[in-house]
Design a protein around this motif. Sequence first.
Motif, PDB file in Angstrom:
ATOM      1  N   TYR A   1       0.828  -1.199   0.000  1.00 22.32           N
ATOM      2  CA  TYR A   1       0.000   0.000   0.000  1.00 22.32           C
ATOM      3  C   TYR A   1       0.865   1.253   0.000  1.00 22.32           C
ATOM      4  O   TYR A   1       0.544   2.244  -0.655  1.00 22.32           O
ATOM      5  N   MET A   2       1.982   1.209   0.723  1.00 25.62           N
ATOM      6  CA  MET A   2       2.891   2.350   0.732  1.00 25.62           C
ATOM      7  C   MET A   2       3.450   2.598  -0.685  1.00 25.62           C
ATOM      8  O   MET A   2       3.593   3.733  -1.125  1.00 25.62           O
ATOM      9  N   ASP A   3       3.761   1.505  -1.403  1.00 22.10           N
ATOM     10  CA  ASP A   3       4.253   1.630  -2.788  1.00 22.10           C
ATOM     11  C   ASP A   3       3.222   2.329  -3.666  1.00 22.10           C
ATOM     12  O   ASP A   3       3.552   3.193  -4.492  1.00 22.10           O
ATOM     13  N   ARG A   4       1.942   1.962  -3.460  1.00 22.62           N
ATOM     14  CA  ARG A   4       0.889   2.475  -4.341  1.00 22.62           C
ATOM     15  C   ARG A   4       0.426   3.880  -3.966  1.00 22.62           C
ATOM     16  O   ARG A   4      -0.101   4.591  -4.810  1.00 22.62           O
ATOM     17  N   ALA A   5       0.634   4.264  -2.694  1.00 19.40           N
ATOM     18  CA  ALA A   5       0.138   5.573  -2.245  1.00 19.40           C
ATOM     19  C   ALA A   5       1.296   6.546  -1.999  1.00 19.40           C
ATOM     20  O   ALA A   5       1.583   7.416  -2.823  1.00 19.40           O
ATOM     21  N   TYR A   6       1.991   6.346  -0.893  1.00 16.39           N
ATOM     22  CA  TYR A   6       3.009   7.319  -0.483  1.00 16.39           C
ATOM     23  C   TYR A   6       4.153   7.428  -1.499  1.00 16.39           C
ATOM     24  O   TYR A   6       4.552   8.517  -1.901  1.00 16.39           O
ATOM     25  N   VAL A   7       4.716   6.289  -1.915  1.00 18.86           N
ATOM     26  CA  VAL A   7       5.874   6.290  -2.828  1.00 18.86           C
ATOM     27  C   VAL A   7       5.514   6.936  -4.154  1.00 18.86           C
ATOM     28  O   VAL A   7       6.250   7.762  -4.698  1.00 18.86           O
ATOM     29  N   LEU A   8       4.343   6.583  -4.660  1.00 23.47           N
ATOM     30  CA  LEU A   8       3.928   7.097  -5.961  1.00 23.47           C
ATOM     31  C   LEU A   8       3.681   8.602  -5.904  1.00 23.47           C
ATOM     32  O   LEU A   8       4.067   9.335  -6.814  1.00 23.47           O
ATOM     33  N   GLN A   9       3.043   9.057  -4.791  1.00 24.49           N
ATOM     34  CA  GLN A   9       2.723  10.480  -4.660  1.00 24.49           C
ATOM     35  C   GLN A   9       3.979  11.336  -4.504  1.00 24.49           C
ATOM     36  O   GLN A   9       4.026  12.477  -4.960  1.00 24.49           O
ATOM     37  N   ASN A  10       5.001  10.782  -3.874  1.00 22.47           N
ATOM     38  CA  ASN A  10       6.216  11.556  -3.587  1.00 22.47           C
ATOM     39  C   ASN A  10       7.374  11.236  -4.536  1.00 22.47           C
ATOM     40  O   ASN A  10       8.509  11.672  -4.308  1.00 22.47           O
ATOM     41  N   ASN A  11       7.053  10.471  -5.564  1.00 26.08           N
ATOM     42  CA  ASN A  11       8.044  10.166  -6.615  1.00 26.08           C
ATOM     43  C   ASN A  11       9.320   9.559  -6.044  1.00 26.08           C
ATOM     44  O   ASN A  11      10.439   9.966  -6.367  1.00 26.08           O
ATOM     45  N   LEU A  12       9.150   8.578  -5.179  1.00 28.61           N
ATOM     46  CA  LEU A  12      10.280   7.897  -4.552  1.00 28.61           C
ATOM     47  C   LEU A  12      10.513   6.537  -5.222  1.00 28.61           C
ATOM     48  O   LEU A  12       9.686   6.071  -6.007  1.00 28.61           O
TER      49      LEU A  12
END
Length: 748
Positions: A114-125
Amino acid sequence: LNHLRRNAENEMTMDEKIVSNIWNLLRNAIMEILNQNNSGLSFEELYRNAYTMVLHKHGERLYAGLKETVSEHLERKVRQAVLDNLSNNFLASLNNAWREHTTAMVMIRDILMYMDRAYVLQNNLEPVYNLGLILFRDKVVRCEVIQDCLREMLLDMVARERRGELIDRGAIKQACNMLVQLGINSTRVYVDDFEEHFLRQSREFYCIESHHFLEENSASVYIRKVEQRINEETERARHYLDPRTEEEIVKVVQDELIKKHMRTIVDMENSGVVHMLKNNKTEDLACLYKLFYRVPNGLSTITECISKHLREEGKALVLDKQEEGADPINYIQCQLDLKDKYNHFLTHSFDSDRYFKQAINSDFEYFINLNAKSPEYLSLFIDDKLKKGVKGLSENEIEQVLDKSMVIFRFLTEKDMFERYYKQHLAKRLLLSKSASDDSEKSMISKLKSECGCQFTSKLEGMFKDMSLSNMVMDDFRAHLQSKTITQGHNPLGSIDFSVRVLTTGYWPTQSHNPQCTVPLPARQAYDVFRRFYLAKHSGRTLTLQPSLGSADLKATFYAPKDDGVVKKEHVLTVSTHQMCLLYLFNNKDSFTYQEILTETDIPEREVLRALQSLALGKLSQRILTKSPKTREITPTDLFTVNDAFSSKLFRVKVLTVAMKGECEPERKETREKVEDDRKHEIEACIVRIMKSRKSLRHNLLVTEVTTQLRSRFLPHPNTIKIRIENLIDRDYLARDPNDRQLYSYLA
């Protein structure tokens, strides 16, 4: 308000505690997974906890904590474990660490999906799995000691395999795959950490090896070793290196073993290209072609060497056969054998490469045209194959020979010269009934027509047409004789059997000498009967007797002296018209000198010599006359008498005329002069055609256009074209522009 503020602070404090607890739980789980102790973990519960942190805006803490935890594990445990095994099972240890790390990162990625799909994607990490690869690269593989050791070990294993030792290919493959994957979406890590060094080491290795190979081996062995090395490197790259390395390493091998030594290989004494050609090393040439095909200018290097050798070989062959008295048949056969030899190389060694084909054809065209007699010799060669009496050749074999002859014909620049000679030889075959097959004759004309157009063969086809018409004329003449015999009670020809071929002047070769000769009275009277018959049917035409290609059957009686008298022997002699005229003299006188024969017959001296050589100096079974003195040379005072001792088992004796191997030099000069005269007319006609179409044209363009149009028949010299242009200007066909002398205009 104060009460509400205190409640919000209490809730935030509680959230922090919950987040801390959740993170500690996740951190411990990540550590267990990294340590391969994940059997007691609930992945569903871990996923919900990670989901909760991200949902409550703590994704940054989770991402940073993951990075810190994985980094700590790699630094303290994994890197140290690999360093501990530097001198023992280093590659196996590193590959095992990589395999465990990637397995662990897959599990961690699933927990933190879920972190990959939400936080990582939103912050371009970087996604979780990629983050794990980057950390492994930076903390383990890019550790200076490990990086150097890995590179040196991989290069050493490749070097050992090149020397023939057995290595663990699987370990290298895993290590190379690891470097490729560590580049994530590029091969930068693989290239920087291994490939660049691998290619540099390979270049140094093959540079040294190439010199050793060249010093110790022949060209044939060298190219086999090069081929083997290329195959080894190709197989090595496909088995355990990155696929893109195949092209790079093969290029290194090609550069070091082929490109830098091309000239040395092809020019190698007693084993290079010339040696391969001389000794028919078809397979070696094929191997050389395949290798040189790979490198720039490779084919041109081989071609230059082949072309130089072929031109020397062909030139030697032409000059060797150029002397007077050379056998034309053998001359052309040697050319065909040489062409067959290089056609074999072209097909079986050079894969019918168009570049090689053009070069070989260009070389043949060069040296065949060094000999001005080539057109005549080719015509004589074809004449020999189409004559009766050629044993051992079927129609299919003759067809194959004709096809090969056409190959030589295409190389001739003076095709009009060939046409003149071919016309002469065809005339002799037709008129003397020496042609073996009409089908073969027409097949040859058809080939010439396909090659040069109908204008080239129109006269040759006209000759066949004349032969058919002559047969019809003779049928009418015989019917006329039968009618006269019935009405007059006797045959106008008496006991003579007479046959005539009526030829159209424009189709048949003209005679270089005066065609008149003193024909015996019976033959002259028979000819006059036919002449009156023909001109009565075709008024306005003129008949001229051409005795050079006629033949006659003579009834001859010999009185051989015996002890008790004379023995009378009769034979029928088949002779040429000139031989008939000469023999008929001896009905009136027992002996004649050579000079008297010339005067009495009025036959050209060269033809008298040929006739006497056949009758007095030929085969013993054909010596109708005797010569005194008995020498091979004929002088004006030599005396000739009938050979009464002549004897033959055959009643009908065919006296063969001495065969001439081509024209003598005066005749050849006369033929060339006639061809040159014809060329003047052809050049002028071509100029007029071009100018009529273009109306005006500059000098250089006109010369180029004329050369292009006439190339199929002969190659006109620019000076000759210039002279013909001047001639046409004088005759008011063309005019030169008064303001520009290089510009011509057509005068209608």
